[in-house]
Design an enzyme around this catalytic site. Structure first.
Site, short mmCIF file in Angstrom:
data_model
loop_
_atom_site.label_atom_id
_atom_site.label_comp_id
_atom_site.label_asym_id
_atom_site.label_seq_id
_atom_site.Cartn_x
_atom_site.Cartn_y
_atom_site.Cartn_z
N ARG A 286 0.81 -1.13 -0.06
CA ARG A 286 -0.03 -0.12 0.10
C ARG A 286 0.95 1.20 0.04
NH1 ARG A 286 -3.99 -1.17 4.06
NH2 ARG A 286 -5.32 -2.22 2.66
N GLY A 287 2.04 1.24 0.85
CA GLY A 287 2.78 2.47 0.71
C GLY A 287 3.27 2.71 -0.46
#
Length: 349
Positions: A286-287
């Site tokens: 996600r980052g």
């Protein structure tokens, strides 16, 4: 659905002094809602709610199907309620109106039924109808859902909000009856760190994390107080002073939204973003994804064709600081840690 603009005047976004981190996070999420919302943590009385409410005035009005409780988009089937889809199938004429982008405040004591909506089981059994009473998620479709003191909200409810924000849909199931409706919104949460942080697995699902602090410079504090007094004394006149700046920023946001699909990011920069995430032990992907999206939104906002190293440096702390594993013995601020790793990987001074 309330189709009228709220009568209470809002403080102009362009008149807000300082808090650049928070303002940038909000603008980028408005340009690309897929970034995944913003969590704003800061001291009491730092204007978190004022800035979020000011954001709505920058957004252009949206076209909706009249009297539809879900703000259905007359052009996009993905953002239509089943009732509107049914009307289209039957070739019925739709009445279309323009309304202000919806902004829904979630009250702290809200129940799950109030948020998600309820199914009237008695009516459904006796009349054979799916009697659904829409909740706040329906009202927030195609707009902004703001949760003040999100860290004091029940974890289960935060989970429901994050699920809807990520999928764009809300499903309510009661006694074997299931209702599904579009709930695509930008989720903005704010809180005071003194009252406790969100659980890491919930925090990680917010796209960006902005920290705001009380300004220390006396001259800026005085300026803020003076501005607030001017606004309270004569809000209409105060807003008119910033009308031109507001319109410029609205135009810039609209143009960035259109330009977003054309923005390019090189493979080399994407690889370096992933290297930063890897060195910081960020769980999942996600980052990486959010950093790339936010950098593209920033490039679009600044009217460029391609993402630069500078763009990534500007937004990477906002995208990653809340994803680092907490070490109670570590004294280094997570934002500083992100910047140090970035500079090392990108060889950036």
């Amino acid at each position: 659905m309330n189709t009228k603009a709220t009568s209470r005047p809002t403080f102009p976004f362009t008149a807000i002094i300082g808090q650049e981190e928070m303002k940038l996070s909000l603008i980028l999420n408005v340009i690309d809602p897929k970034i995944g919302g913003v969590m704003i943590m800061g001291d009491r009385g730092t204007g978190k709610s004022t800035i979020v409410r000011a954001l709505i005035d920058l957004l252009p009005p949206i076209e909706v199907v009249e009297n539809d409780p879900y703000n259905s988009d007359p052009q996009d089937p993905e953002l239509m309620s089943s009732e509107v889809l049914e009307k289209i199938k039957k070739k019925e004429q739709l009445s279309i109106i323009k309304v202000k982008t919806p902004m829904v405040d979630l009250p702290l004591g809200a129940t799950e039924d109030r948020v998600c909506g309820t199914i009237n089981i008695e009516k459904a059994i006796s009349e054979g109808l799916k009697a659904f009473e829409p909740g706040l998620l329906a009202q927030a479709n195609r707009g902004i859902l703001y949760v003040d003191e999100v860290n004091l909200l029940d974890d289960h409810l935060v989970d429901v909000l994050l699920d809807s924000a990520a999928s764009g849909w809300n499903t309510v199931e009661r006694e074997g009856i299931s209702i599904c409706h579009p709930a695509k919104f930008i989720l903005i949460g704010s809180g005071n760190p003194e009252e406790g942080e969100l659980r890491p697995q919930l925090l990680d699902r917010f796209g960006m994390h902005a920290q705001i602090k009380t300004l220390k410079e006396p001259n800026l504090r005085v300026k803020i107080v003076q501005q607030r007094e001017s606004f309270d004394k004569d809000p209409i006149n105060f807003k008119n002073k910033y009308k031109e700046e507001q319109e410029k920023l609205t135009t810039k946001i609209e143009q960035a939204r259109k330009k977003l699909k054309e923005i390019k990011i090189s493979y080399d920069l994407m690889e370096k973003i992933s290297q930063v995430c890897s060195e910081l032990n960020v769980d999942g992907l996600r980052g990486d994804l959010v950093t790339s999206r936010a950098a593209k939104a920033l490039a679009a906002f600044e009217e460029r064709e391609e993402v630069t190293t500078r763009d990534i440096f500007t937004i990477i702390t906002l995208c990653l600081r809340h994803r680092l594993r907490k070490d109670p013995l570590e004294s280094v601020d997570s934002g500083f840690k992100v910047q140090q790793t970035f500079k090392k990987v990108f060889n950036y001074e």
